[in-house]
Design a protein around this motif. Sequence first.
Motif, PDB file in Angstrom:
ATOM      1  N   ALA A   1      -6.395  18.297  -1.173  1.00  0.00           N
ATOM      2  CA  ALA A   1      -7.314  18.663  -1.897  1.00  0.00           C
ATOM      3  C   ALA A   1      -7.787  17.411  -3.064  1.00  0.00           C
ATOM      4  N   ARG A   2      -6.788  16.647  -3.259  1.00  0.00           N
ATOM      5  CA  ARG A   2      -7.143  15.420  -4.108  1.00  0.00           C
ATOM      6  C   ARG A   2      -7.619  14.268  -3.591  1.00  0.00           C
ATOM      7  N   SER A   3      -7.583  14.227  -2.365  1.00  0.00           N
ATOM      8  CA  SER A   3      -8.301  13.021  -1.454  1.00  0.00           C
ATOM      9  C   SER A   3      -9.694  13.595  -1.290  1.00  0.00           C
ATOM     10  N   SER A   4     -10.104  14.637  -1.175  1.00  0.00           N
ATOM     11  CA  SER A   4     -11.501  15.231  -0.972  1.00  0.00           C
ATOM     12  C   SER A   4     -12.561  14.889  -2.001  1.00  0.00           C
TER      13      SER A   4
ATOM     14  N   ALA B   1      -5.111   9.478  -3.805  1.00  0.00           N
ATOM     15  CA  ALA B   1      -4.697  10.308  -2.765  1.00  0.00           C
ATOM     16  C   ALA B   1      -5.197   9.854  -1.411  1.00  0.00           C
ATOM     17  N   THR B   2      -6.478   9.491  -1.223  1.00  0.00           N
ATOM     18  CA  THR B   2      -6.950   8.856   0.080  1.00  0.00           C
ATOM     19  C   THR B   2      -6.085   7.966   0.365  1.00  0.00           C
TER      20      THR B   2
ATOM     21  N   ALA C   1       0.953  -1.060   0.084  1.00  0.00           N
ATOM     22  CA  ALA C   1       0.048  -0.087   0.026  1.00  0.00           C
ATOM     23  C   ALA C   1       0.911   1.207  -0.070  1.00  0.00           C
ATOM     24  N   ALA C   2       1.872   1.291   0.846  1.00  0.00           N
ATOM     25  CA  ALA C   2       2.835   2.418   0.835  1.00  0.00           C
ATOM     26  C   ALA C   2       3.594   2.602  -0.505  1.00  0.00           C
ATOM     27  N   PHE C   3       3.924   1.587  -1.169  1.00  0.00           N
ATOM     28  CA  PHE C   3       4.638   1.617  -2.352  1.00  0.00           C
ATOM     29  C   PHE C   3       3.608   2.218  -3.302  1.00  0.00           C
ATOM     30  N   LEU C   4       2.237   1.734  -3.449  1.00  0.00           N
ATOM     31  CA  LEU C   4       1.509   2.193  -4.398  1.00  0.00           C
ATOM     32  C   LEU C   4       1.082   3.597  -4.128  1.00  0.00           C
ATOM     33  N   ALA C   5       0.622   4.073  -2.950  1.00  0.00           N
ATOM     34  CA  ALA C   5       0.640   5.545  -2.560  1.00  0.00           C
ATOM     35  C   ALA C   5       1.682   6.483  -2.929  1.00  0.00           C
ATOM     36  N   SER C   6       2.788   6.177  -2.779  1.00  0.00           N
ATOM     37  CA  SER C   6       4.086   6.717  -3.527  1.00  0.00           C
ATOM     38  C   SER C   6       4.216   6.991  -4.944  1.00  0.00           C
ATOM     39  N   ALA C   7       3.671   5.666  -5.289  1.00  0.00           N
ATOM     40  CA  ALA C   7       4.022   5.555  -6.962  1.00  0.00           C
ATOM     41  C   ALA C   7       2.985   6.362  -7.661  1.00  0.00           C
TER      42      ALA C   7
ATOM     43  N   GLY D   1      -9.383   8.642 -13.396  1.00  0.00           N
ATOM     44  CA  GLY D   1     -10.473   8.829 -12.711  1.00  0.00           C
ATOM     45  C   GLY D   1     -10.250   8.108 -11.365  1.00  0.00           C
ATOM     46  N   ASN D   2      -9.211   7.512 -10.922  1.00  0.00           N
ATOM     47  CA  ASN D   2      -9.230   7.065  -9.744  1.00  0.00           C
ATOM     48  C   ASN D   2      -8.130   7.706  -8.809  1.00  0.00           C
ATOM     49  N   ASP D   3      -7.697   9.171  -9.435  1.00  0.00           N
ATOM     50  CA  ASP D   3      -6.797   9.912  -8.571  1.00  0.00           C
ATOM     51  C   ASP D   3      -7.029  10.199  -7.077  1.00  0.00           C
TER      52      ASP D   3
END
Length: 390
Positions: free
Chosen positions: A166-169, A129-130, A50-56, A123-125
């Motif tokens: 802003a992105r995750s919201s 971000a979440t 999960a951490a790698f995917l969030a960073s990537a 569309g899944n940005d």
Amino acid sequence: MDLLSLARTVKHRVEAPLTEALSLARIAADPRNPVLLTLSTALVNPLYRAAFLASAAGSGVLGCLAVRPCDLESLAEYLEVPQEDRPRLRAWLDTGVRLGELGTREGCYRLRSPAARLLALPGNDAVAATLEEILRFHVPVLLDAPRMLTTGRRYSLADQDGTVIARSSLALRAMVEAALDRTLDREGPVRLLEVGCGTGAYVRHAAEANPRLTALAVDLQEDVAARAADNMAAWGLADRVETRQGDLRTLDLQPQFDLVTLHNNIYYFPEEERVQALRRARALLAPGGRLLLTTSCREGGNAGLDVLNLWFTYADFGGPLPRAEELTAQLEEAGFTDVRATRLVPGQPFRAFTGTSDGTPVTDTPVTEAADGISRTTAARAAAPSAQSL
């Protein structure tokens, strides 16, 4: 070889496998090993992935690889990594390969896992971000809470990243837009004020729904407001939407707006300042104008909201998510009439609150100055993120 040496050699060759077997048996019998294996399989490896995917995703690597496979040099150029640091970039990418999120073929990195492919979609940005928000902000409070109690440390705005917030919201975008659709007049001229505009996506939705709408979009953080202004220009809305850095408490405007919106940011106000903030919003409405406030509310059984509340408990600004009945009472105390709280999805804690201004003059009372829900004392210590938040 004499008989004594031969005997010693035979003994060693027989004892060595036995000794090794006994050592392996002792290791296998260690009761900690099954626990470590369980933790590694059930918790540690998924956390690493999960951490790698969030960073990537946050760095744009997934987006690059969604277009086409890339070699190290191409990714390094995209990320503007200096030549001397490219071996470290390779080490990070190769870790992603070992975790199963990336693959390699003909010297190029490519997306491998279903999760990586999904998060790479534009569309899944907001979902990506979440995930980054959870790992960068929610997980640390679970780790740091006891230590913070002993050191007296509190989270500040410097511990957040306005771009990620802003992105995750926008993960709640469908529900916010549904609330706008229920509230917005789609035919007559409408003057909109959005407090904490973030990317400007919700102002865009309103402007597209009503061609006669004009708007002022404000955000406390100057670079976020500038980015929203760039978005408005790209969307062809710059002639209808003014975007600027602004503070709800200090906006010097006449009561000219037909609609004031606050999306996902009421908890950036301390509880004791929320009535005053809502009263200030009412002062900017023309007689008969409406307020639309959207937010998740505190309800049992939602771990994500529980951890979000925990974060604000350990922060030096803002406050907990509201309870629906409390926020309804605060809106009424601020002078709004016809106050309603609407649950947009059955069983979900997200609600839209609306209220109407009857045009009665608002008499402001001095309180701690706040900026879109963030106290000035805090804002002086750290640059504030977009108020369109978590």
